[in-house]
Design an enzyme around this catalytic site. Structure first.
Site: not given
Ligand code: SIN
Length: 573
Positions: A128, A248, A297, A358, A393
């Protein structure tokens, strides 16, 4: 630290039960804390606002980040977390997270959670944003939170933990010395524990989750109304880093005026190779960051918003048509179903996405054992600010933080008991209705607060927009106070009015912090202060509520984090 004495306007408790520990909330953090406390022989009660599996944990898609893969190390996980946190992580808190994390995940597996595995039977790891390695364990493809929640709820039921569902926590009870003595609750439809009551306990663990409902559109469920932060503020606890609300980047776009909980499109979709594109199919993150779509993010959210502004567009697109139907069905069944339920088929068309609120990176300030600045009050999970997240985060660190710090809290309470320090406390009486107390807001005020916050304190802010938001929130607060003081009028006590009141409490604190931070850092993006300012702002903003309900806002050095109270525990008589 003494309590402010501020409490919600509620009838006196009609019933009370006692325990060593009351855990408020039933996500990964709350249930882990409760199971570990019970295993340590502490009498434990879990109270939760809806059903046991109704919190944010169930909605987590991506997974749990931990250095479980071959060649990965806690040190590399630490580095990625520190980079994402843009100079404001507490390095020691992160080190605890990444070193204790892998075993905490293994213990979760022993509790009954099943993670997806590869052909060799090893846990399958995905990537991610912000992670330089495949490090995210997932379950059911993109239903990690649902599996974690299922396993923990099953364990709680199998082990006969005392749980009270449909119980909205109202306020912290304290003794005459300001030490935690339990909580008051409003319980709906749970038989013997109906109505306003109290759980008396010398240790209270807040695990109430986030506050996404402070904004109009959020990935959070409707229960995420900041109840834990509001309770902690009224109890006199310190709150930190509230300005860092994570938006998000890829939330399914259902219209510019969509409200309430919105479907998430996990970062794991980008981790598996999806591209962010504009209306012309151009990959606009390429060249903006070395990790392109997998940048941290905040950088991706800003990239999307910038492109939306450049193009005067309401959304961008996530293109994963190249996955094909089979991969979509096996790897991302939840997202596929959510898209199709909304008339979009990601197998044949790009998904319209836009950023939405988010995750609260800040919260109730704790030390490395989850202790807040109020003796006996602990916090873990999203409601807490352990120092792990800093200004932003890192993806999938939240379930891990919930696990690791919940375990540390249980260990701390058990150690306290072993040292002879865990005694029942006599709560000072709760004020009766009619005495001057906290005015309640009408339930509809929730929507006014969400509008004010979305317009004034959203993903892009400025002194002008924040000042406007602060003024409008203050007006709501003043009107409610005047109605109480002049005519004794306040909204009828009830879940909706208490939630609206909590939302206003956290919104005021969030805006105060966001106004003070005159720079852009992590997920705090100031239109009028475009640059990061390490000279003045490598600092945390700490907010407290004064007994007169005004906000005390101060900054602290990063070296002053976590709080030093851990060495100043009140002496037992
Ligand atoms: C996601 O699956 O993108 C969210 C994961 C997260 O907020 O850490």
């Amino acid at each position: 630290m003494t309590s402010t004495g501020i409490r919600l306007h509620a009838p006196a408790p009609g019933w009370a039960i006692s325990a060593d520990v009351v855990v408020v909330g039933s996500g990964v953090a709350g249930l882990t804390a409760a199971l570990r406390c019970q295993a340590a022989g502490l009498t434990t009660v879990v109270v939760t606002k809806a059903r046991l599996d109704d919190g944010s944990t169930r909605w987590a898609q991506g997974g749990i980040a931990a250095a479980l893969g071959e060649g990965d190390t806690p040190e590399q996980h630490l580095q990625d977390t520190l980079v994402a946190g843009v100079g404001l992580c507490d390095e020691e808190a992160v080190r605890i997270l990444v070193t204790e994390g892998p075993d905490a995940v293994r213990r979760l597996i022993s509790t009954g959670a099943h993670f997806d595995t590869d052909d060799e039977g090893d846990i399958h790891l995905t990537r991610e944003g912000g992670h330089h390695r495949r490090r995210i364990a997932h379950a059911g493809g993109d239903a990690t939170g649902a599996e974690v929640s299922r396993a923990l709820v099953a364990a709680v039921r199998a082990r006969g933990l005392h749980t009270i569902e449909n119980a909205l926590v109202l306020d912290l009870l304290t003794d005459a010395d300001g030490r935690t003595a339990g909580v008051t609750l409003h319980v709906m439809g749970e038989g013997q524990h109906d109505g306003v009551g109290a759980v008396h306990a010398p240790a209270v663990v807040l695990a109430t989750g986030g506050m996404g409902q402070v904004y109009s559109a959020t990935t959070n469920p409707s229960v995420s109304t900041g109840d834990g932060v509001a309770l902690a503020l009224r109890a006199g606890a310190e709150i930190s880093d509230l300005e860092f609300v994570q938006f998000h980047p890829t939330v399914l776009f259902l219209g510019a005026d969509a409200e309430g909980q919105q479907p998430l499109v996990s970062e794991a979709v980008r981790g598996e190779g999806a591209h962010l594109v504009d209306g012309d199919g151009v990959r606009f993150m390429v060249g903006r960051h070395e990790l392109a779509e997998l940048a941290p993010r905040d950088i991706v959210a800003k990239g999307i918003l910038r492109r939306m502004l450049e193009r005067d567009a309401e959304h961008m697109y996530l293109d994963a048509r190249h996955f094909g139907a089979r991969m979509w069905e096996q790897r991302f069944p939840t997202i596929l179903a959510a898209c199709r339920a909304n008339g979009i088929d990601p197998v044949t068309e790009p998904i319209p996405i836009a950023p939405a609120a988010h995750y609260a990176s800040g919260g109730v300030r704790t030390d490395a054992h989850g202790r807040t600045t109020v003796p006996g009050l602990y916090a873990c999970g999203e409601v807490a600010c352990t120092g792990v997240h800093g200004a932003n985060r890192l993806a999938s660190n939240s379930l891990l933080e919930g696990l690791v710090y919940a375990e540390r809290i249980a260990a701390d309470i058990a150690a306290e008991r072993a040292a002879g320090g865990l005694h029942a406390r006599v709560p000072v009486p709760v004020p009766q209705p009619g005495q001057p107390d906290h005015p309640l807001l009408a339930a509809e005020t929730r929507f006014a607060i969400q509008r004010i916050m979305t317009e004034g304190a959203g993903v892009l802010r400025s002194e002008e927009s924040l000042a406007r938001a602060a003024g409008e929130l203050q007006r709501l607060h003043t009107e409610a106070r005047q109605a109480l003081e002049e005519n004794g009028k306040t909204a009828e006590p009830g879940v909706d009015t208490w939630e609206a009141t909590n939302l206003l409490c956290v919104a005021r604190a969030l805006v105060a912090a966001a106004r003070l931070r005159e720079e852009t850092r992590g997920c705090h993006w100031r239109e009028d202060r475009a640059d990061r300012d390490d000279t003045h702002w490598r600092r945390h903003i700490v907010v407290r509520l004064n007994p007169d309900r005004s906000l005390a806002v101060r900054t602290t050095d990063t070296a002053d984090f976590p709080p030093t109270r851990q060495t100043q525990r009140p002496q037992e008589q």
